[in-house]
Write an enzyme that holds these catalytic residues in place. Structure first.
Site, PDB file in Angstrom:
ATOM      1  N   LEU A 260      -6.052  -1.768  -0.644  1.00 43.98           N
ATOM      2  CA  LEU A 260      -5.944  -1.832   0.813  1.00 43.98           C
ATOM      3  C   LEU A 260      -6.495  -3.172   1.287  1.00 43.98           C
ATOM      4  O   LEU A 260      -7.577  -3.267   1.874  1.00 43.98           O
ATOM      5  CB  LEU A 260      -6.717  -0.677   1.461  1.00 43.98           C
TER       6      LEU A 260
ATOM      7  N   GLN B 185       1.877  -2.081   6.012  1.00 46.03           N
ATOM      8  CA  GLN B 185       2.150  -0.724   6.492  1.00 46.03           C
ATOM      9  C   GLN B 185       2.475  -0.642   7.974  1.00 46.03           C
ATOM     10  O   GLN B 185       3.365   0.097   8.385  1.00 46.03           O
ATOM     11  CB  GLN B 185       0.963   0.200   6.177  1.00 46.03           C
ATOM     12  N   PHE B 186       1.747  -1.397   8.796  1.00 44.63           N
ATOM     13  CA  PHE B 186       2.022  -1.469  10.232  1.00 44.63           C
ATOM     14  C   PHE B 186       1.750  -2.906  10.675  1.00 44.63           C
ATOM     15  O   PHE B 186       0.818  -3.542  10.195  1.00 44.63           O
ATOM     16  CB  PHE B 186       1.144  -0.495  11.029  1.00 44.63           C
TER      17      PHE B 186
ATOM     18  N   GLU C 124       0.840  -1.200   0.000  1.00 41.41           N
ATOM     19  CA  GLU C 124       0.000   0.000   0.000  1.00 41.41           C
ATOM     20  C   GLU C 124       0.878   1.255   0.000  1.00 41.41           C
ATOM     21  O   GLU C 124       1.679   1.459   0.905  1.00 41.41           O
ATOM     22  CB  GLU C 124      -0.916  -0.014   1.223  1.00 41.41           C
TER      23      GLU C 124
ATOM     24  N   HIS D 106      -0.987   0.100  15.491  1.00 40.44           N
ATOM     25  CA  HIS D 106       0.171   0.580  14.744  1.00 40.44           C
ATOM     26  C   HIS D 106       1.495   0.223  15.422  1.00 40.44           C
ATOM     27  O   HIS D 106       2.528   0.154  14.760  1.00 40.44           O
ATOM     28  CB  HIS D 106       0.102   2.095  14.561  1.00 40.44           C
TER      29      HIS D 106
ATOM     30  N   GLU E 192      -4.566  -6.467   2.971  1.00 39.46           N
ATOM     31  CA  GLU E 192      -3.321  -7.132   3.363  1.00 39.46           C
ATOM     32  C   GLU E 192      -3.277  -8.592   2.929  1.00 39.46           C
ATOM     33  O   GLU E 192      -2.218  -9.092   2.508  1.00 39.46           O
ATOM     34  CB  GLU E 192      -3.121  -7.018   4.875  1.00 39.46           C
TER      35      GLU E 192
ATOM     36  N   ILE F 231      -1.317  -7.093  10.302  1.00 37.85           N
ATOM     37  CA  ILE F 231      -0.895  -8.366   9.715  1.00 37.85           C
ATOM     38  C   ILE F 231      -1.837  -9.522  10.061  1.00 37.85           C
ATOM     39  O   ILE F 231      -1.743 -10.591   9.466  1.00 37.85           O
ATOM     40  CB  ILE F 231       0.548  -8.701  10.153  1.00 37.85           C
TER      41      ILE F 231
END
Length: 326
Positions: free
Chosen positions: A58, A82-83, A29, A129, A60, A87
């Site tokens: 967007l 991204q963070f 992303e 995050h 995952e 996941i």
């Protein structure tokens, strides 16, 4: 020699491996036009084109599922989540597909892919995050989990990860991205995955740590050094596989062990290390093993983050407790 931040070292590792091997690609992303949320891939799409550095929806699970398929068919994808808190949606693709493919296919297929993801606290981020979820992947055979703590290691470990024939999760402590600069060779180099680094030698006690807690452990060790107490500090660098020999050798020498990490205490990396030492170095221990970790709660709101995470005060208290046994 020039000095780089960790984020610069990570970008250079990817750039050099993409120059070396046209099968290395990047997906995730905002990794293309925007260069990633932390600019780790800044400029790479312009240099290598949209076919090799491309933005994804967007989703995952779609990012990792796509990467698994690409890796099985000859590519070497670097997939960015991204963070790390995002996941969870990828657990099937990572643990039930990527991690098992070599075993499932009897060696016919490998999955040479890297999953990069920022994680770790002390950056005042929103929920999901800063979660330290690395221990989830220690429990899935077939995966390697790498966590650098400085720019030099970040470049060398990422290059090694990209060249691996099996999937590697590469977790990057956000607070270390731009916190310091370090001399990093311009030429490509690798650091063996699974090999810890003794970053400070000592004989009074061993502290095992990794990632974002390494600088504060070193700061604590240096303060004790001024008091005449020599602590040995081991940066694991890789938590799967763990360099058990380095830990055992150190504990056999010092007789005392403390483990420091940001993740919650129960079922964490520290629990595994404590068990290894209890099984294999019990008669070397002069004191109970100490763990300084995050607490067994969801990652907290920003107003209590400093108290929830390990800090110099908590690490110092842990060392004093460790040394109190005669």
């Amino acid at each position: 020699m020039r000095k780089l931040t960790m984020i610069e070292a990570i970008r250079e590792a990817m750039e050099q491996e993409m120059e070396k091997d046209q099968n290395v690609i990047i997906l995730g992303e905002d990794v293309g036009v925007n260069g990633g949320v932390f600019r780790a891939t800044d400029g790479l799409q312009k240099r290598f084109g949209e076919d090799r550095v491309f933005d994804t929806p967007l989703a995952e699970s779609g990012i990792i599922g796509t990467a698994v398929g690409l890796a099985m068919n000859g590519m070497r994808p670097i997939a960015e989540i991204q963070f790390l808190g995002f996941i969870y949606q990828t657990m099937d693709q990572i643990c039930a597909q990527a991690a098992r493919m070599r075993y499932r296919s009897g060696g016919r297929f490998t999955v040479p892919m890297v999953i990069r993801s920022p994680f770790s606290g002390n950056v005042r981020s929103p929920e999901l995050h800063s979660d330290s979820l690395e221990a989830l992947f220690m429990h899935s055979p077939g995966l390697k989990v790498v966590i650098p703590s400085n720019p030099y290691d970040a470049k060398g470990l990422l290059i090694s990860a990209i060249r691996e024939e099996d999937p590697v999760l590469f977790f990057e402590p956000m607070k270390l991205y731009r916190s310091s600069r370090e001399e990093v060779p311009e030429e490509p180099y690798g650091i063996p995955i699974g090999k810890a680094s003794v970053i400070k030698e000592g004989e009074d006690a061993t502290i095992v740590t990794y990632g974002g807690t390494v600088p504060m452990v070193l700061k604590t060790a240096q303060a004790f050094q001024e008091k005449g107490i020599n602590l040995e500090v081991i940066d694991l660098r890789t938590i799967s596989p763990i360099d058990t020999e380095a830990i055992k050798e150190s504990v056999d020498k010092t007789g005392r062990l403390m483990i420091v990490h940001e993740a919650v205490k129960t079922g964490g990396v520290g629990a595994e290390i404590a068990t290894i030492v209890s099984e294999e170095c019990l008669y070397s221990l002069a004191a109970p093993i100490v763990r300084v970790t995050g607490y067994d709660t969801p990652y907290p709101v920003q107003t209590v983050e400093d108290d929830w995470l390990p800090n110099v005060e908590r690490i110092t208290e842990g060392v004093e407790n460790l040394l109190s046994y005669q």
